[in-house]
Design a protein around this motif. Structure first.
Motif, PDB file in Angstrom:
ATOM      1  N   UNK A  75      34.504  33.517  -7.236  1.00 36.12           N
ATOM      2  CA  UNK A  75      34.662  33.012  -5.871  1.00 36.12           C
ATOM      3  C   UNK A  75      33.445  32.254  -5.342  1.00 36.12           C
ATOM      4  N   UNK A  76      32.356  32.212  -6.085  1.00 38.59           N
ATOM      5  CA  UNK A  76      31.160  31.530  -5.618  1.00 38.59           C
ATOM      6  C   UNK A  76      31.298  30.019  -5.642  1.00 38.59           C
ATOM      7  N   UNK A  77      30.265  29.347  -5.154  1.00 40.32           N
ATOM      8  CA  UNK A  77      30.313  27.887  -5.056  1.00 40.32           C
ATOM      9  C   UNK A  77      29.556  27.163  -6.131  1.00 40.32           C
ATOM     10  N   UNK A  78      29.024  27.893  -7.117  1.00 40.86           N
ATOM     11  CA  UNK A  78      28.281  27.272  -8.206  1.00 40.86           C
ATOM     12  C   UNK A  78      28.945  27.595  -9.532  1.00 40.86           C
ATOM     13  N   UNK A  79      29.007  26.613 -10.400  1.00 37.81           N
ATOM     14  CA  UNK A  79      29.567  26.833 -11.731  1.00 37.81           C
ATOM     15  C   UNK A  79      28.576  27.499 -12.674  1.00 37.81           C
ATOM     16  N   UNK A  80      27.312  27.565 -12.287  1.00 36.57           N
ATOM     17  CA  UNK A  80      26.273  28.051 -13.194  1.00 36.57           C
ATOM     18  C   UNK A  80      25.583  29.317 -12.694  1.00 36.57           C
TER      19      UNK A  80
END
Length: 583
Positions: A75-80
């Motif tokens: 659910x976060x906003x970063x792919x890394x």
């Protein structure tokens, strides 16, 4: 489709994972799985250590890494980004555990998660874009130093000395090693560092960190080396429960929850920004990251976990291991879950010195020398901000370091903007005046053009320069080039007008922009001038009014007056450039 989804979920709908983010997980699954496995190996001792350091226990650290790591990955906003317990958060949690106990720290984590979701819904993440690049670079450099120094005790094969500052701890560990050297630990650590750094230059796509850790573990077993290992691991996670929530205690927990939420938001967004800087073509969504971290912090306490944030060390390992999507972070959480339930004996023999080597090599690769050199050479202000932020990260903590960097950056920016404000004396246009009359006008009328912002940082200098005028009858303030004006600037302008008026000097204003009238009128700056007809649309109009005044006072001989706008052209019949020049 998106519109229907948004209507169904409201503002939360835009914070949920986008299909494109989830589709990215199938692009390079092999690289992401290997990266996630590597991160899991690195994260395991960190999760255990941070859990113990917080006072909640090793099982709390593992629960945080598994539950919070999985939810923040999805659910976060970063792919890394890789999330879990961190050293900075541990510092905040220790006094909470001491005062409120384990149940209190779990409740604080849940409350902090709710606050982070509220921040995400309020779109507070966008304010992260106001953090200057030198602050982010300094943070990255400082946190790389912190990561490296944290590994010194394990790399030297000594127990971690008491203390809270990483520099002091590393120094004390070196002192212990000096009296009782352990060359086995140094050999394992150095070998892992050498393999990782050399391998990264030779074959960047190969997970040499995992290879080096396996080799060190095998060597330790085969040669019967006396090196500290991870040791016994707890198995399984507790059943989810809200038994730690006591409504009567919630009011007293709000203040520490605000501190935890602020640190979690700040560290997560800074870590995500650092991940963007270390990768190519990756950009995180700050609001989604806050939302994902909020969900993670709500869920982790249900399983006995403490507050979590985006972890720069694990995120850096993830990026350097070749991760391309959130599948890597999700794999990291899944591997840790498997270890918790089934495979604890398989990793219990990993030498801590080998893991220290992984983090030391990772920290060294976080430092982009070319980027730091370019930033330091850009301006002296950028260099100062970068160095102060990095030093504060080492000497203090992450939150204070960023606040110091932001404060210094703001002060230097205000100083630079204030220097752009200029008060220039400009010659009067000749117009249709005779040479003799123009000489008289120039002798008794002075026109000042104010360029740039007139706000608190430049107001004092402006007042000194303007009130220094002498031996004139009329002062014309040309204000068409004032870009912005605040309350301080307006009050200083009013003070200057009052001081000049008390000296018998007539003040006139020309070219006041409509957007500035609200500020000026709210403080009554132009009331007196407007009442006496001394506010004019253009400078030629002001000069004509000044000439009338000089006629009436007997300074100029009586004669015919030029029409309005003489001496510079009427704005109605001139080009925009000429119109600006006469205002």
């Amino acid at each position: 489709m998106k519109s229907l989804f948004h209507r169904a979920w409201g503002p939360v709908g835009l914070l949920l994972p986008a299909p494109a983010d989830l589709a990215l997980m199938s692009r390079a699954p092999r690289r992401d799985l290997l990266a996630g496995l590597t991160v899991a190996i690195v994260a395991l001792p960190l999760a255990l250590g941070f859990g113990i350091s917080s006072g909640a226990g090793a099982e709390a650290g593992l629960a945080t890494a598994v539950v919070a790591g999985a939810l923040a990955a999805v659910f976060g906003g970063s792919n890394l980004q890789v999330s879990g317990p961190t050293g900075a958060m541990t510092v905040v949690l220790v006094p909470i555990v001491a005062e409120y106990g384990t149940s209190g720290v779990l409740a604080v984590g849940l409350l902090a998660g709710l606050m982070m979701i509220a921040l995400a819904v309020a779109r507070a993440g966008r304010y992260m874009s106001y953090v200057p690049a030198p602050v982010i670079e300094g943070f990255t450099l400082g946190i790389a130093g912190v990561i490296g120094l944290q590994q010194v005790p394990s790399a030297l094969g000594v127990s971690k000395p008491e203390g809270g500052n990483v520099v002091a701890i590393a120094w004390r560990a070196a002192g212990v090693f000096w009296h009782e050297p352990d060359w086995t630990a140094i050999g394992l650590c150095s070998g892992v560092v050498a393999v990782m750094l050399a391998g990264a230059r030779w074959r960047p796509a190969v997970p040499f960190s995992l290879i080096a850790v396996i080799a060190a573990t095998v060597a330790g077993k085969a040669l019967h080396l006396d090196a500290g290992t991870i040791g016994h691991l707890p198995s399984g996670l507790p059943a989810p429960s809200l038994g730690f929530v006591h409504p009567s205690e919630v009011p007293s927990l709000l203040a520490p929850a605000v501190a935890v939420a602020a640190l979690a938001a700040l560290e997560s967004l800074m870590s995500a920004s650092a991940a963007d800087a270390m990768s190519v073509g990756q950009r995180h969504d700050s609001d989604k990251e806050l939302f994902g971290q909020g969900l993670a912090n709500i869920a982790a306490p249900l399983f006995g976990g403490v507050a979590a944030t985006g972890a720069i060390a694990r995120t850096a390992v993830n990026v350097r291991s070749g991760a391309t999507s959130r599948l890597a972070a999700l794999t990291h959480a899944g591997v840790l879950a498997v270890i918790v339930f089934a495979a604890a004996p398989l990793v219990s023999g990993i030498p801590l010195a080998a893991l220290a080597g992984v983090l030391i090599a990772t920290a060294s690769r976080m430092v982009e020398v070319g980027s730091l050199r370019a930033m330091a050479r850009a301006t002296r202000s950028d260099a100062i901000i970068l160095v102060l932020t990095a030093a504060a990260t080492l000497a203090l903590d992450l939150v204070k370091a960023v606040l110091i960097g932001m404060a210094v950056a703001g002060a230097l920016a205000l100083r630079a903007v204030a220097r752009q404000t200029r008060l220039d004396r400009v010659p009067l246009a000749t117009g249709d005046h005779t040479a003799e009359e123009h000489a008289l006008l120039a002798e008794h009328i002075v026109a000042y053009r104010i360029d740039g912002p007139l706000f608190f940082a430049a107001a004092h200098r402006f007042l000194l320069e303007l009130t220094d005028v002498a031996d004139v009858r009329v002062v014309i303030l040309r204000m068409s080039r004032v870009s912005t004006i605040d309350a301080t600037g307006a009050l200083v302008l009013k003070d200057a007008v009052d001081k000049l008026t008390r000296r018998g000097i007539v003040v006139m204003a020309s070219g006041v922009r409509p957007g500035q009238l609200r500020t000026l009128d709210s403080l009554g700056v132009l009331d007196m001038l407007r009442a006496e007809g001394r506010v004019h649309a253009t400078t030629p109009d002001a000069i004509r009014a000044a000439r009338i005044h000089l006629h009436h006072t007997g300074v100029l001989p009586v004669g015919p007056l030029p029409p309005a706008g003489a001496g510079g052209g009427s704005p109605a019949t001139t080009s925009p450039a000429v119109e600006e020049s006469v205002r």
